[in-house]
Design a protein around this motif. Structure first.
Motif, PDB file in Angstrom:
ATOM      1  N   SER A 132      81.814  -5.876 -27.276  1.00  0.00           N
ATOM      2  CA  SER A 132      81.892  -6.087 -25.829  1.00  0.00           C
ATOM      3  C   SER A 132      81.752  -7.582 -25.526  1.00  0.00           C
ATOM      4  N   PRO A 133      82.819  -8.210 -25.029  1.00  0.00           N
ATOM      5  CA  PRO A 133      82.706  -9.642 -24.758  1.00  0.00           C
ATOM      6  C   PRO A 133      81.947  -9.938 -23.470  1.00  0.00           C
ATOM      7  N   SER A 134      81.656  -8.887 -22.666  1.00  0.00           N
ATOM      8  CA  SER A 134      81.025  -9.119 -21.362  1.00  0.00           C
ATOM      9  C   SER A 134      79.586  -9.609 -21.516  1.00  0.00           C
ATOM     10  N   LEU A 135      79.181 -10.483 -20.599  1.00  0.00           N
ATOM     11  CA  LEU A 135      77.803 -10.980 -20.615  1.00  0.00           C
ATOM     12  C   LEU A 135      76.910 -10.170 -19.670  1.00  0.00           C
ATOM     13  N   TYR A 136      77.499  -9.188 -18.996  1.00  0.00           N
ATOM     14  CA  TYR A 136      76.741  -8.373 -18.037  1.00  0.00           C
ATOM     15  C   TYR A 136      75.692  -7.535 -18.769  1.00  0.00           C
ATOM     16  N   VAL A 137      74.467  -7.561 -18.261  1.00  0.00           N
ATOM     17  CA  VAL A 137      73.384  -6.754 -18.832  1.00  0.00           C
ATOM     18  C   VAL A 137      73.013  -5.696 -17.801  1.00  0.00           C
ATOM     19  N   ASP A 138      73.168  -4.433 -18.194  1.00  0.00           N
ATOM     20  CA  ASP A 138      72.940  -3.338 -17.243  1.00  0.00           C
ATOM     21  C   ASP A 138      71.440  -3.032 -17.145  1.00  0.00           C
ATOM     22  N   ARG A 139      70.803  -3.589 -16.147  1.00  0.00           N
ATOM     23  CA  ARG A 139      69.374  -3.352 -15.901  1.00  0.00           C
ATOM     24  C   ARG A 139      69.203  -3.000 -14.422  1.00  0.00           C
ATOM     25  N   ASP A 140      67.990  -2.588 -14.075  1.00  0.00           N
ATOM     26  CA  ASP A 140      67.740  -2.244 -12.676  1.00  0.00           C
ATOM     27  C   ASP A 140      66.696  -3.204 -12.097  1.00  0.00           C
ATOM     28  N   THR A 141      67.012  -4.468 -12.079  1.00  0.00           N
ATOM     29  CA  THR A 141      66.072  -5.443 -11.514  1.00  0.00           C
ATOM     30  C   THR A 141      66.441  -5.709 -10.044  1.00  0.00           C
ATOM     31  N   ALA A 142      65.550  -6.389  -9.348  1.00  0.00           N
ATOM     32  CA  ALA A 142      65.802  -6.692  -7.929  1.00  0.00           C
ATOM     33  C   ALA A 142      67.068  -7.527  -7.778  1.00  0.00           C
ATOM     34  N   ILE A 143      67.331  -8.426  -8.711  1.00  0.00           N
ATOM     35  CA  ILE A 143      68.543  -9.260  -8.607  1.00  0.00           C
ATOM     36  C   ILE A 143      69.790  -8.419  -8.890  1.00  0.00           C
ATOM     37  N   HIS A 144      69.700  -7.508  -9.872  1.00  0.00           N
ATOM     38  CA  HIS A 144      70.845  -6.628 -10.138  1.00  0.00           C
ATOM     39  C   HIS A 144      71.221  -5.823  -8.893  1.00  0.00           C
ATOM     40  N   ARG A 145      70.210  -5.412  -8.132  1.00  0.00           N
ATOM     41  CA  ARG A 145      70.467  -4.527  -6.990  1.00  0.00           C
ATOM     42  C   ARG A 145      71.086  -5.253  -5.798  1.00  0.00           C
ATOM     43  N   LEU A 146      71.070  -6.571  -5.824  1.00  0.00           N
ATOM     44  CA  LEU A 146      71.647  -7.326  -4.699  1.00  0.00           C
ATOM     45  C   LEU A 146      73.167  -7.193  -4.697  1.00  0.00           C
ATOM     46  N   THR A 147      73.778  -7.399  -3.527  1.00  0.00           N
ATOM     47  CA  THR A 147      75.241  -7.410  -3.482  1.00  0.00           C
ATOM     48  C   THR A 147      75.723  -8.740  -4.088  1.00  0.00           C
ATOM     49  N   PRO A 148      76.970  -8.755  -4.588  1.00  0.00           N
ATOM     50  CA  PRO A 148      77.475 -10.001  -5.186  1.00  0.00           C
ATOM     51  C   PRO A 148      77.409 -11.191  -4.231  1.00  0.00           C
ATOM     52  N   VAL A 196      65.759 -11.071 -15.851  1.00  0.00           N
ATOM     53  CA  VAL A 196      66.804 -10.038 -15.658  1.00  0.00           C
ATOM     54  C   VAL A 196      67.402  -9.564 -16.989  1.00  0.00           C
ATOM     55  N   GLY A 197      66.884 -10.067 -18.107  1.00  0.00           N
ATOM     56  CA  GLY A 197      67.359  -9.592 -19.408  1.00  0.00           C
ATOM     57  C   GLY A 197      68.461 -10.448 -20.013  1.00  0.00           C
ATOM     58  N   GLY A 198      68.562 -11.712 -19.580  1.00  0.00           N
ATOM     59  CA  GLY A 198      69.644 -12.562 -20.055  1.00  0.00           C
ATOM     60  C   GLY A 198      69.293 -13.466 -21.221  1.00  0.00           C
ATOM     61  N   TRP A 199      68.150 -13.219 -21.871  1.00  0.00           N
ATOM     62  CA  TRP A 199      67.745 -14.088 -22.991  1.00  0.00           C
ATOM     63  C   TRP A 199      68.795 -14.060 -24.111  1.00  0.00           C
ATOM     64  N   ALA A 200      69.325 -12.861 -24.396  1.00  0.00           N
ATOM     65  CA  ALA A 200      70.331 -12.739 -25.471  1.00  0.00           C
ATOM     66  C   ALA A 200      71.573 -13.561 -25.112  1.00  0.00           C
ATOM     67  N   ASN A 201      71.939 -13.539 -23.837  1.00  0.00           N
ATOM     68  CA  ASN A 201      73.095 -14.336 -23.408  1.00  0.00           C
ATOM     69  C   ASN A 201      72.832 -15.832 -23.590  1.00  0.00           C
ATOM     70  N   PHE A 202      71.619 -16.236 -23.254  1.00  0.00           N
ATOM     71  CA  PHE A 202      71.276 -17.655 -23.401  1.00  0.00           C
ATOM     72  C   PHE A 202      71.310 -18.053 -24.882  1.00  0.00           C
ATOM     73  N   PHE A 213      74.200 -15.303 -12.763  1.00  0.00           N
ATOM     74  CA  PHE A 213      75.144 -14.529 -11.948  1.00  0.00           C
ATOM     75  C   PHE A 213      75.908 -13.522 -12.814  1.00  0.00           C
ATOM     76  N   VAL A 214      76.484 -13.972 -13.931  1.00  0.00           N
ATOM     77  CA  VAL A 214      77.307 -13.048 -14.738  1.00  0.00           C
ATOM     78  C   VAL A 214      76.451 -12.030 -15.496  1.00  0.00           C
ATOM     79  N   THR A 215      75.167 -12.354 -15.723  1.00  0.00           N
ATOM     80  CA  THR A 215      74.283 -11.395 -16.386  1.00  0.00           C
ATOM     81  C   THR A 215      73.950 -10.229 -15.461  1.00  0.00           C
ATOM     82  N   THR A 216      73.918 -10.504 -14.163  1.00  0.00           N
ATOM     83  CA  THR A 216      73.501  -9.466 -13.209  1.00  0.00           C
ATOM     84  C   THR A 216      74.656  -8.869 -12.412  1.00  0.00           C
ATOM     85  N   THR A 217      75.881  -9.329 -12.661  1.00  0.00           N
ATOM     86  CA  THR A 217      77.012  -8.863 -11.849  1.00  0.00           C
ATOM     87  C   THR A 217      78.116  -8.344 -12.767  1.00  0.00           C
ATOM     88  N   SER A 218      78.463  -7.072 -12.621  1.00  0.00           N
ATOM     89  CA  SER A 218      79.517  -6.495 -13.465  1.00  0.00           C
ATOM     90  C   SER A 218      80.881  -6.994 -12.990  1.00  0.00           C
TER      91      SER A 218
END
Lengths: 262, 266
Positions: A4-20, A57-63, A125-130
């Motif tokens: 999966s080349p996507s950097l999106y991390v599917d989590r349920d954090t407050a930032i994930h729940r925001l609109t784009p 938000v779970g983006g350590w792996a992306n970093f 942004f890309v970690t929390t937005t599909s």
């Protein structure tokens, strides 16, 4: 090649729940704060904030995936900017090429931090937005539907073509094709047998995909809805207002109060 | 320039935008030949695509290259304020080619771009240089405005990167693929309605063609050698250069439909 080349991390954090749109307002605020200040201490505030939020938000792996790029850009900034900055203050580093003064060092460090802050903010942004949210977010910002459709289709086609690219590369190499052989120009030419199959495979489907779309009544002029479209809720308003406050506050601090200069 | 907007009426052009974007991004990310500045730019074979796609798919290549670069930023993790200028630069990277083919006066072959003659290769190389220079100048200007990398460093590196890939890979790729794309009926003069492709009454295609070539090279040279990074002069030069690019886009017109009409194919 990652599956999966996507950097999106599917989590349920407050930032994930925001609109784009709200997320965009937030990262825009962080970008502006990183941009207006020159002093490394001031630029460090949005950089550290973005980094902490990214880890949360779970983006350590992306970093980690991008750390080489971040470090390379940071070092390039540190090396390049002193050459283009007027000297000022005492010499802090003496090299055979250039004596780096305090001002040159601070400007270079600030610029390097700015580059890192932009990357980490974008990564947040890309970690929390599909991909689907990016497309529906573009539409909610008033971008024409046809453009959003093209972006959405390209985002869906991209992983398939990325996989095809890897397959073609392996297939040609299995037949003895050496990409690294020859002079620099020959090495560039070695890519011809790789590019043609990828390109022609993708283009061949354009006619049939277009017919399939039209057979289903595809029309770019009508108003469209998106699956999973979210309304702009209270939390979104709060975050958007915070993003705006970051923009205004940073500009006032920098240009009215004079904070963050070198 | 109206074709940039009217193309969105056609389903096949929209699909071409998506496919061009996906192909560009899919080849851009994994293939890297030589790194010029670590983390900033490398010679990438994918940089041939905006130029050859532009000649074949017209405005769909301009939008496709812009979106493809954006997708590269999203999946590559480098999405940020610089992506706005990456979008604009790559849009022009895929825009200049179809505006210049057939409109370069004595440099034009008067033929279709199937790379069967030396004159076609000369015309193609001029287009590769102009497209690369416009793209390099716009991105370097934007990144300099953002205070990330000086124009002096980034302008020439993007120029070398884009020109090398486009000049070396373009002629063989067009030689092999142009006849097949034409056979599929996917060349932009065949896909788009002639009314959607019509130029404005005041169009000056040759002026626009040479304008793109000369102004972009002058912009790049002045930005690199004459003006310090982050200066007001650099900012003004970029603004003037960018406006001129838009003006050339408006007064230019696409040459391939006329070439195809002349040869009785269209």
């Amino acid at each position: 090649m990652s599956t999966s080349p996507s950097l999106y991390v599917d989590r349920d954090t407050a930032i994930h729940r925001l609109t784009p749109r709200a997320k965009l307002a937030l990262v825009s605020g962080l970008f502006v704060a990183s941009y207006v200040f020159e002093h490394p201490l001031a630029v460090a505030v949005p950089l550290v904030t973005s980094f902490v939020a990214l880890v949360w938000v779970g983006g350590w792996a992306n970093f980690r995936r991008l750390r080489v790029i971040v470090v390379a850009l940071f070092v390039v900034g540190l090396v390049v900017w002193p050459l283009f900055t007027p000297p000022g203050g005492p010499v802090v580093l003496s090299t055979p090429v250039l004596d780096v003064t305090r001002q040159q060092f601070l400007v270079a460090l600030g610029r390097s931090e700015r580059i890192a802050a932009f990357i980490v903010g974008g990564l947040l942004f890309v970690t929390t937005t599909s991909n689907e949210e990016i497309v529906s977010g573009l539409r909610s910002l008033g971008v024409p539907y046809a453009f959003c459709f093209a972006v959405g289709t390209a985002l869906r086609l991209f992983p398939t073509l990325l996989g095809a690219t890897g397959t073609v590369k392996q297939a040609q190499q299995a037949r003895g094709h050496d990409l690294d052989a020859g002079s620099p120009v020959e090495r560039i030419r070695n890519y011809v047998p790789l590019l043609i199959p990828v390109f022609m495979t993708a283009i061949r489907n354009v006619q049939t995909q277009s017919m399939a779309l039209e057979a289903r009544g595809f029309d770019t002029r009508g108003e469209r809805t998106f699956y999973g479209q979210r309304t702009f809720g209270a939390a979104d308003w709060v975050v958007a207002a915070f993003g705006l406050a970051l923009v205004v506050g940073s500009v006032v601090l920098r240009y009215v109060v004079g904070v963050g200069t070198v | 320039m109206r074709e940039i907007f009217t193309m969105w009426r056609d389903t096949r052009m929209i699909m071409l935008v998506a496919v061009v974007a996906a192909v560009y991004a899919a080849v851009l990310l994994p293939f890297k030949l030589f790194t010029i500045i670590p983390g900033i730019t490398s010679v990438r074979p994918a940089n041939v695509f905006p130029v050859i796609f532009s000649i074949m798919f017209g405005p769909a290549a301009a939008w496709g290259a812009a979106i493809g670069n954006l997708i590269g930023d999203i999946f590559g993790g480098t999405l940020g304020p610089g992506s706005i200028f990456g979008f604009l630069g790559n849009f022009f990277f895929g825009f200049v080619g179809y505006k210049l083919w057939g409109n370069l006066g004595p440099l034009s072959s008067g033929d279709e771009p199937d790379m069967r003659s030396g004159m076609q290769i000369v015309e193609y190389l001029a287009i590769a240089v102009a497209s690369s220079a416009v793209c390099a100048a716009i991105i370097a200007w934007g990144v300099d405005l953002l205070g990330l990398v000086p124009f002096t460093v980034l302008g020439p590196t993007i120029m070398i990167n884009n020109t090398l890939a486009a000049a070396v890979l373009g002629p063989p790729l067009l030689y092999l693929t142009y006849p097949r794309i034409k056979e599929m009926g996917l060349l932009y003069p065949e896909v788009m309605e002639s009314g959607d492709l019509s130029a404005f009454g005041f169009a000056q295609p040759t002026v626009a063609g040479f304008g793109f070539l000369v102004v972009s090279l002058v912009w790049l040279a002045l930005g690199t050698y004459a003006l310090p990074p982050g200066s007001t002069g650099q900012m003004v030069l970029g603004a003037v250069g960018f406006v001129l690019m838009v003006v050339f886009g408006v007064i230019g017109s696409q040459g391939l439909p006329a070439v195809m009409d002349r040869t009785g194919i269209h």
